[in-house]
Design a protein around this motif. Structure first.
Motif, short mmCIF file in Angstrom:
data_model
loop_
_atom_site.label_atom_id
_atom_site.label_comp_id
_atom_site.label_asym_id
_atom_site.label_seq_id
_atom_site.Cartn_x
_atom_site.Cartn_y
_atom_site.Cartn_z
N CYS A 153 26.64 12.42 49.34
CA CYS A 153 25.43 12.07 48.59
C CYS A 153 25.78 12.09 47.12
N CYS A 154 25.55 10.98 46.45
CA CYS A 154 25.78 10.91 45.01
C CYS A 154 24.44 10.71 44.33
N GLY A 155 24.17 11.47 43.31
CA GLY A 155 22.90 11.33 42.62
C GLY A 155 22.96 11.99 41.26
N PHE A 156 22.06 11.57 40.41
CA PHE A 156 21.94 12.18 39.09
C PHE A 156 21.11 13.44 39.21
N GLN A 157 21.59 14.52 38.59
CA GLN A 157 21.01 15.84 38.81
C GLN A 157 19.57 15.99 38.34
N ARG A 158 19.10 15.23 37.38
CA ARG A 158 17.73 15.42 36.89
C ARG A 158 16.70 15.17 38.00
N ARG A 159 17.00 14.27 38.92
CA ARG A 159 16.07 13.99 40.02
C ARG A 159 15.86 15.20 40.93
N PHE A 160 16.79 16.17 40.89
CA PHE A 160 16.72 17.32 41.78
C PHE A 160 16.38 18.62 41.05
#
Length: 156
Positions: A6-13
Motif C-alpha cells: 500500500c502506497c499513500g501520502f501520510q496526511r490522509r491517515f
C-alpha cells in the motif's frame, strides 16, 4: 511470494488531518473558499543533501500537501504560481531553493497558499487552515488530534 503493498501520502491517515477532512466533507464550514498550509521540514536536511540535488523543495516536499488538499476539496488544480528563495548565499549560488510559496487556484474556485521551508530547526511544523462560507477548520501543531472547527456555534 505474494506481497501486498500500500502506497499513500501520510496526511490522509493522520488523525488530525482525517478529522479536518471529515469536517469539510460534512459541510461544517460550508463551501471552502481559501486554504493556508505551512510545511516546515525537520530535521533540517544536511548541507550535502541540499547541494547534491536534494534541495528542490517544491518537487520534494509539496507533493504531500498538494495530494491532501486535492483529496479534501475533491477538486483539481487549475493554475499554479510558485516562487522561492535561498536561505543563504551558498545555496543561492548553486540554485538551491529551500523556502518557497505556491498559490494554487482550483477549478471550483478555492485558492490555496502552500508555504514550504527546509529550515524548521525548532521542530516539525505542519499546519493547515481551510476557510469556508460558514466557518474555519484547522490543524495546528499540537499532539494527537489538533483539529479545530470555528463556525456560527463557536470554536470546538
Amino acid at each position: 511470494a505474494k506481497v501486498h503493498l500500500c502506497c499513500g501520502f501520510q496526511r490522509r491517515f493522520d488523525p488530525s488531518y482525517l478529522s479536518l477532512y471529515n469536517q469539510i466533507k460534512s459541510d461544517s464550514i460550508g463551501t471552502p473558499l481559501t486554504a493556508s498550509i505551512f510545511f516546515g521540514d525537520h530535521p533540517v536536511p544536511s548541507r550535502e543533501f541540499l547541494l547534491q540535488g536534494g534541495g528542490n523543495i517544491i518537487s520534494d516536499c509539496s507533493a504531500h500537501d498538494v495530494d491532501y488538499i486535492r483529496w479534501v476539496l475533491g477538486d483539481e488544480v487549475e493554475s499554479v504560481y510558485a516562487s522561492g528563495t535561498s536561505s543563504d548565499e551558498e545555496l543561492k549560488e548553486t540554485g538551491v531553493i529551500d523556502n518557497a510559496t505556491m498559490v494554487m487556484k482550483f477549478k471550483k474556485g478555492t485558492v490555496v497558499t502552500l508555504t514550504l521551508s527546509r529550515g524548521a530547526n525548532y521542530g516539525y511544523d505542519q499546519r493547515c487552515e481551510i476557510f469556508g462560507s460558514k466557518g474555519l477548520a484547522s490543524v495546528k501543531n499540537i499532539s494527537e488530534d489538533a483539529s479545530e472547527l470555528s463556525n456560527e456555534f463557536g470554536t470546538h
